[in-house]
Design an enzyme around this catalytic site. Sequence first.
Site, PDB file in Angstrom:
ATOM      1  NE  ARG A  57      -6.905  -1.759   8.207  1.00 31.20           N
ATOM      2  CZ  ARG A  57      -7.099  -2.985   7.908  1.00 31.20           C
ATOM      3  NH1 ARG A  57      -6.694  -3.973   8.743  1.00 31.20           N
ATOM      4  NH2 ARG A  57      -7.116  -3.286   6.477  1.00 31.20           N
ATOM      5  CG  HIS A 107      -7.434 -12.464   5.922  1.00 28.10           C
ATOM      6  ND1 HIS A 107      -6.190 -11.969   5.651  1.00 28.10           N
ATOM      7  CD2 HIS A 107      -7.223 -13.759   6.334  1.00 28.10           C
ATOM      8  CE1 HIS A 107      -5.713 -12.800   5.213  1.00 28.10           C
ATOM      9  NE2 HIS A 107      -5.896 -14.058   5.757  1.00 28.10           N
ATOM     10  CG  ASN A 199       0.117  -7.849  -7.471  1.00 29.30           C
ATOM     11  OD1 ASN A 199      -1.002  -7.621  -6.956  1.00 29.30           O
ATOM     12  ND2 ASN A 199       1.249  -7.884  -7.177  1.00 29.30           N
TER      13      ASN A 199
HETATM   14  P1  OAD Z   1       0.075  -6.621   0.753  1.00 33.91           P
HETATM   15  O1  OAD Z   1       0.254  -5.334   1.402  1.00 33.91           O
HETATM   16  O2  OAD Z   1       0.758  -7.739   1.135  1.00 33.91           O
HETATM   17  O3  OAD Z   1       0.127  -6.703  -0.886  1.00 33.91           O
HETATM   18  C1  OAD Z   1      -0.443  -5.898  -1.568  1.00 33.91           C
HETATM   19  C2  OAD Z   1      -0.125  -6.336  -3.122  1.00 33.91           C
HETATM   20  O4  OAD Z   1      -0.864  -5.557  -3.997  1.00 33.91           O
HETATM   21  C3  OAD Z   1       1.283  -6.205  -3.660  1.00 33.91           C
HETATM   22  O5  OAD Z   1       1.701  -7.123  -4.282  1.00 33.91           O
HETATM   23  C4  OAD Z   1       1.281  -4.805  -4.375  1.00 33.91           C
HETATM   24  O6  OAD Z   1       2.297  -4.917  -5.597  1.00 33.91           O
HETATM   25  C5  OAD Z   1      -0.092  -4.873  -5.085  1.00 33.91           C
HETATM   26  N1  OAD Z   1      -0.825  -3.567  -5.282  1.00 33.91           N
HETATM   27  C6  OAD Z   1      -0.276  -2.345  -4.803  1.00 33.91           C
HETATM   28  N2  OAD Z   1      -1.124  -1.596  -5.319  1.00 33.91           N
HETATM   29  C7  OAD Z   1      -1.591  -1.844  -6.607  1.00 33.91           C
HETATM   30  C8  OAD Z   1      -2.674  -1.662  -7.479  1.00 33.91           C
HETATM   31  N3  OAD Z   1      -3.058  -0.379  -7.699  1.00 33.91           N
HETATM   32  N4  OAD Z   1      -3.114  -2.305  -8.375  1.00 33.91           N
HETATM   33  C9  OAD Z   1      -2.718  -3.899  -8.213  1.00 33.91           C
HETATM   34  N5  OAD Z   1      -1.951  -4.501  -7.260  1.00 33.91           N
HETATM   35  C10 OAD Z   1      -1.560  -3.399  -6.359  1.00 33.91           C
HETATM   36  O7  OAD Z   1      -1.441  -7.031   1.023  1.00 33.91           O
HETATM   37  P2  OAD Z   1      -2.228  -8.357   0.827  1.00 33.91           P
HETATM   38  O8  OAD Z   1      -1.522  -9.286   0.054  1.00 33.91           O
HETATM   39  O9  OAD Z   1      -3.581  -8.399   0.731  1.00 33.91           O
HETATM   40  O10 OAD Z   1      -3.862 -10.054   6.998  1.00 33.91           O
HETATM   41  O11 OAD Z   1      -1.997  -8.747   2.540  1.00 33.91           O
HETATM   42  C11 OAD Z   1      -2.425 -10.186   2.875  1.00 33.91           C
HETATM   43  C12 OAD Z   1      -2.493  -9.868   4.427  1.00 33.91           C
HETATM   44  O12 OAD Z   1      -1.505  -9.518   5.114  1.00 33.91           O
HETATM   45  C13 OAD Z   1      -3.885  -9.283   4.752  1.00 33.91           C
HETATM   46  O13 OAD Z   1      -5.193  -9.713   4.533  1.00 33.91           O
HETATM   47  C14 OAD Z   1      -3.529  -9.003   6.247  1.00 33.91           C
HETATM   48  C15 OAD Z   1      -2.120  -8.692   5.899  1.00 33.91           C
HETATM   49  O14 OAD Z   1      -1.272  -8.661   7.094  1.00 33.91           O
HETATM   50  C16 OAD Z   1      -4.182  -9.811   8.057  1.00 33.91           C
HETATM   51  O15 OAD Z   1      -4.139  -8.699   8.925  1.00 33.91           O
HETATM   52  C17 OAD Z   1      -4.422 -11.135   9.005  1.00 33.91           C
END
Ligand code: OAD
Length: 234
Positions: A57, A107, A199
């Site tokens: 990563r 994080h 989003n």
């Molecule tokens: P997720 O993968 O859970 O969510 C990503 C979000 O981004 C989703 O709601 C998608 O719809 C949206 N998305 C995807 N492509 C996009 C784009 N081009 N423009 C706008 N939105 C888009 O990721 P996070 O919410 O960041 O934690 O996940 C939260 C945490 O879960 C991370 O920090 C990580 C993970 O497990 C740890 O590792 C502790």
Amino acid sequence: MTAKIVILTGAGISAESGLGTFRDVDGLWTKYDLNDVATPEGFARNPELVMAFYNARRANAAEATPNAAHKALARLEADFPGEVFIVTQNVDGLHEAAGSRNVLHMHGALHGALCKACEHRWPAPPVMSVTDPCPHCRKPATRPDVVWFGEIPYGMHVISEALSQADVFVSIGTSGEVYPAANFVAEADHHGAHTIELNLEPSAGASGFAETRFGPATEVVPQWVADELARTQK
Ligand code: OAD
């Protein structure tokens, strides 16, 4: 009192920079079990696997460049006549690469190394190994300075304070599946902030926002920033 905008970002803001999200169709958690690579227990079981995961990563993040959404937030910080505070769940450095300064990595970050033994922190080399000695105590207790499931995110007091003072709270590119970040909208709303979700599609917590705009981050974020700056210049 100066106006304050608090912005929470997640993996979606970096998706168009080529970095994968976690929970989308092709996301990291469809390829890896998070219990194996993102928990202290997983690290204790197989540290080599976890190091390899974060080394990969780190290499991806090193090749990525900020997109129009990161750049728009940096422009907002420079031009908004108040405070802009970014709280990111992302471990990449794309907000800083775009020019944002007021950023908290709740994080952790891929560019950091942490000693499990003495809690010393130092810049991570591109490739980290479990046998790397801590530069401070010399013990081979190196780990990535990222927050895993079951650990307390960084800066929670600072974040709570900022949410309690926010006039506007914006959540960008996060699924709203992971706490405590998923609760920030409720906290900000409770203290009277106007809440906005930007989003690709409605997140798990979309109904908790006063305003929503859906589409790719590189489109909706620059548009929202332009609207916000135009509003403040009236
Ligand atoms: P997720 O993968 O859970 O969510 C990503 C979000 O981004 C989703 O709601 C998608 O719809 C949206 N998305 C995807 N492509 C996009 C784009 N081009 N423009 C706008 N939105 C888009 O990721 P996070 O919410 O960041 O934690 O996940 C939260 C945490 O879960 C991370 O920090 C990580 C993970 O497990 C740890 O590792 C502790």
